[in-house]
Design a protein around this motif. Structure first.
Motif, PDB file in Angstrom:
ATOM      1  N   ASP A 182     -31.312  -5.744  58.125  1.00  0.00           N
ATOM      2  CA  ASP A 182     -29.965  -5.329  58.518  1.00  0.00           C
ATOM      3  C   ASP A 182     -29.763  -3.814  58.414  1.00  0.00           C
ATOM      4  OD1 ASP A 182     -30.083  -5.361  55.752  1.00  0.00           O
ATOM      5  OD2 ASP A 182     -28.051  -6.131  55.504  1.00  0.00           O
ATOM      6  N   LEU A 235     -31.963  -1.750  59.735  1.00  0.00           N
ATOM      7  CA  LEU A 235     -32.708  -1.206  60.860  1.00  0.00           C
ATOM      8  C   LEU A 235     -31.892  -1.305  62.142  1.00  0.00           C
ATOM      9  CD1 LEU A 235     -36.156  -2.870  60.105  1.00  0.00           C
ATOM     10  CD2 LEU A 235     -35.338  -0.618  59.383  1.00  0.00           C
ATOM     11  N   SER A 236     -32.099  -0.350  63.037  1.00  0.00           N
ATOM     12  CA  SER A 236     -31.423  -0.408  64.329  1.00  0.00           C
ATOM     13  C   SER A 236     -32.191  -1.352  65.250  1.00  0.00           C
ATOM     14  CB  SER A 236     -31.322   0.990  64.933  1.00  0.00           C
ATOM     15  OG  SER A 236     -32.616   1.525  65.133  1.00  0.00           O
ATOM     16  N   SER A 237     -31.599  -1.677  66.382  1.00  0.00           N
ATOM     17  CA  SER A 237     -32.256  -2.604  67.295  1.00  0.00           C
ATOM     18  C   SER A 237     -33.525  -1.951  67.854  1.00  0.00           C
ATOM     19  CB  SER A 237     -31.309  -2.987  68.433  1.00  0.00           C
ATOM     20  OG  SER A 237     -30.995  -1.846  69.207  1.00  0.00           O
ATOM     21  N   GLU A 242     -36.106  -1.225  66.166  1.00  0.00           N
ATOM     22  CA  GLU A 242     -36.805  -0.514  65.096  1.00  0.00           C
ATOM     23  C   GLU A 242     -37.543  -1.522  64.228  1.00  0.00           C
ATOM     24  OE1 GLU A 242     -35.630   2.912  61.816  1.00  0.00           O
ATOM     25  OE2 GLU A 242     -34.105   1.483  62.443  1.00  0.00           O
ATOM     26  N   ASP A 271     -38.829   4.564  63.950  1.00  0.00           N
ATOM     27  CA  ASP A 271     -37.881   5.609  64.359  1.00  0.00           C
ATOM     28  C   ASP A 271     -37.621   6.687  63.315  1.00  0.00           C
ATOM     29  OD1 ASP A 271     -37.534   4.213  66.715  1.00  0.00           O
ATOM     30  OD2 ASP A 271     -35.683   3.233  66.062  1.00  0.00           O
ATOM     31  N   ARG A 272     -37.836   6.394  62.038  1.00  0.00           N
ATOM     32  CA  ARG A 272     -37.421   7.341  61.002  1.00  0.00           C
ATOM     33  C   ARG A 272     -38.165   7.103  59.696  1.00  0.00           C
ATOM     34  NH1 ARG A 272     -31.692   4.550  59.233  1.00  0.00           N
ATOM     35  NH2 ARG A 272     -32.339   2.474  59.864  1.00  0.00           N
ATOM     36  N   ASP A 328     -32.522   9.860  55.375  1.00  0.00           N
ATOM     37  CA  ASP A 328     -33.164   9.428  56.613  1.00  0.00           C
ATOM     38  C   ASP A 328     -33.612  10.669  57.373  1.00  0.00           C
ATOM     39  OD1 ASP A 328     -32.363   6.940  55.854  1.00  0.00           O
ATOM     40  OD2 ASP A 328     -31.115   6.543  57.589  1.00  0.00           O
TER      41      ASP A 328
END
Length: 174
Positions: free
Chosen positions: A6, A8-10, A12, A88-89, A103
């Motif tokens: 939850d 994490l972005s979509s 990722e 992504d990060r 981040d």
């Protein structure tokens, strides 16, 4: 334990998730053994005294406080510290009551390097240094398998399609 999805972005996904190296727990375990040994020794000394019940309760309270402070707190701090590399990060989270997070988008990472002393090399850990668009390099201490993390981070930075740097591409042509 996997990192919570939850956060994490979509699209990722987690590449590497680490807690600090177990070497940070050496002193807490040492202090646990010292407190238990010293408490047992002192309890044996006062056991035959007329005031033994009060002394044993006092020893138990002092021992419990020392174990909580010197062993349990560092163990919980270790367990709640996360170094996570995603597609992504780079994410770093630490803390129990006061939670802090950092981040770094992979597109902002300029360089990555690692450092480890002879003892760190023997134990398989080290310090990861990430230079990004910020003023100072960020150092993450006690990263397990720091060379592997360094390699994976370098690959993710160079394979990230969202960044502006693509070697071998001139004016949008290969």
């Amino acid at each position: 334990m996997a990192y919570p999805d939850d956060l994490l972005s979509s699209g990722e996904h987690v590449v590497i998730h680490r807690h600090p190296h177990w070497k940070v727990l050496i002193f807490p375990v040492f202090w646990l053994l010292v407190v238990v040994a010293l408490g047992t020794y002192l309890a044996g000394l006062v056991a035959d005294q007329s005031w033994a019940s009060i002394a044993l309760v006092a020893l138990a309270v002092v021992g419990a406080v020392l174990v909580l402070w010197l062993t349990v707190a560092p163990l919980v701090r270790w367990r709640t510290t996360h170094f996570t590399l995603t597609s992504d990060r780079v994410m770093y989270r630490e803390g129990v009551f006061k939670r802090t997070g950092l981040d770094i988008p992979l597109a902002r990472v300029n360089s990555v390097r690692f450092e480890h002393s002879f003892v760190d090399r023997l134990l398989g850990c080290g310090t990861l240094v990430i230079e990004s668009a910020s003023d100072e390099p960020l150092e993450f201490d006690d990263i397990p398998s720091v060379e592997k993390v360094h390699t994976m981070l370098y690959r993710e930075v160079n394979d990230n399609p969202g960044d502006d740097y693509h070697p071998g591409v001139v004016d949008g042509r290969a």
